[in-house]
Write a protein that holds these residues in place. Structure first.
Motif, short mmCIF file in Angstrom:
data_model
loop_
_atom_site.label_atom_id
_atom_site.label_comp_id
_atom_site.label_asym_id
_atom_site.label_seq_id
_atom_site.Cartn_x
_atom_site.Cartn_y
_atom_site.Cartn_z
N LEU A 5 125.36 46.02 4.49
CA LEU A 5 124.99 44.78 3.22
C LEU A 5 123.66 44.60 5.04
N ALA A 6 123.81 44.28 5.93
CA ALA A 6 123.08 43.96 6.89
C ALA A 6 121.91 45.37 7.58
N LEU A 7 122.29 46.72 6.80
CA LEU A 7 120.80 47.51 7.20
C LEU A 7 119.92 47.22 6.03
N ALA A 8 120.39 46.40 4.70
CA ALA A 8 119.46 46.64 3.74
C ALA A 8 118.61 45.00 3.74
N ARG A 9 119.10 44.31 4.66
CA ARG A 9 118.65 43.25 4.79
C ARG A 9 117.58 43.19 5.71
N GLU A 10 118.02 44.31 6.75
CA GLU A 10 116.85 44.45 7.53
C GLU A 10 115.98 44.95 7.24
N GLU A 11 115.67 46.12 6.24
CA GLU A 11 114.72 46.80 5.71
C GLU A 11 113.85 45.93 4.50
N ASN A 12 114.93 45.00 4.69
CA ASN A 12 114.31 43.58 3.35
C ASN A 12 112.90 43.69 4.29
N ALA A 13 113.75 42.93 4.92
CA ALA A 13 112.77 41.77 5.80
C ALA A 13 111.22 42.59 6.49
N ALA A 14 111.58 43.91 7.10
CA ALA A 14 110.57 44.87 7.39
C ALA A 14 109.28 45.41 6.55
N ARG A 15 109.95 45.33 5.21
CA ARG A 15 109.32 45.09 4.11
C ARG A 15 108.19 43.70 3.45
N ALA A 16 109.10 43.12 3.44
CA ALA A 16 108.54 41.80 3.53
C ALA A 16 107.72 41.48 4.51
N LEU A 17 107.55 41.92 5.68
CA LEU A 17 106.47 42.17 6.63
C LEU A 17 105.45 42.27 6.36
N ARG A 18 105.80 43.75 6.34
CA ARG A 18 104.22 45.33 5.62
C ARG A 18 103.85 44.83 4.80
N GLU A 19 104.24 43.57 4.07
CA GLU A 19 103.65 43.49 2.72
C GLU A 19 102.75 42.32 2.74
N SER A 20 103.55 41.23 4.00
CA SER A 20 102.73 40.48 4.17
C SER A 20 101.23 40.82 4.99
N GLU A 21 101.96 41.77 6.22
CA GLU A 21 100.80 41.98 6.81
C GLU A 21 99.37 42.89 6.03
N GLN A 22 99.69 43.04 4.84
CA GLN A 22 99.09 43.74 4.46
C GLN A 22 98.15 42.87 3.53
N ALA A 23 99.21 42.15 2.83
CA ALA A 23 98.06 41.12 2.38
C ALA A 23 97.27 39.86 2.96
N GLN A 24 97.51 40.05 3.88
CA GLN A 24 96.61 39.66 4.64
C GLN A 24 95.78 40.08 5.55
N ARG A 25 95.69 41.30 5.75
CA ARG A 25 94.32 42.42 5.72
C ARG A 25 93.07 42.69 4.65
N ILE A 26 94.06 42.80 3.70
CA ILE A 26 93.54 43.01 2.68
C ILE A 26 92.58 41.41 2.10
N ALA A 27 93.22 40.46 2.58
CA ALA A 27 91.60 38.84 2.10
C ALA A 27 91.37 39.29 3.65
N GLU A 28 91.51 39.75 4.67
CA GLU A 28 89.92 39.90 5.21
C GLU A 28 89.34 40.57 4.66
N LEU A 29 89.61 41.22 4.72
CA LEU A 29 88.73 42.53 4.21
C LEU A 29 87.82 42.15 3.03
N GLU A 30 88.61 40.87 1.96
CA GLU A 30 87.83 40.93 0.67
C GLU A 30 86.49 39.70 1.53
N ALA A 31 87.25 39.00 2.12
CA ALA A 31 86.02 37.68 3.07
C ALA A 31 84.99 38.45 3.45
N THR A 32 84.69 39.53 3.97
CA THR A 32 84.19 40.10 4.81
C THR A 32 83.07 40.93 3.87
N ILE A 33 83.90 41.41 2.84
CA ILE A 33 83.05 41.49 1.70
C ILE A 33 82.31 40.85 1.35
#
Length: 73
Positions: free
Chosen positions: A35-63
């Motif tokens: 359970l602890a490992l799954a929570r860590e993996e979920n947190a890491a995935r959520a961080l990656r998804e957040s970073e990707q969403a931010q990067r997409i927003a930056e690229l869309e703003a640049t476009i």
């Protein structure tokens, strides 16, 4: 005819209960570790998804900026 009664089986209940308790404790520990490992993996995935969403927003703003500055009709 009636069959003879089966003699009772002697069981060392304390040993049996102790062994079951140890097995349950081990299973609980493994489950908590998983359970602890799954929570860590979920947190890491959520961080990656957040970073990707931010990067997409930056690229869309640049476009949008490039399209606004474009001299093409």
């Amino acid at each position: 005819m009636q069959q003879p009664a089966t003699p009772p089986v002697a069981v060392e209940a304390d040993k049996y209960i102790s062994r079951l308790g140890a097995q349950m404790a081990e299973a609980w520990g493994q489950t908590q570790a998983e359970l602890a490992l799954a929570r860590e993996e979920n947190a890491a995935r959520a961080l990656r998804e957040s970073e990707q969403a931010q990067r997409i927003a930056e690229l869309e703003a640049t476009i949008a900026e490039l399209q606004a500055a474009s001299t093409r009709p």
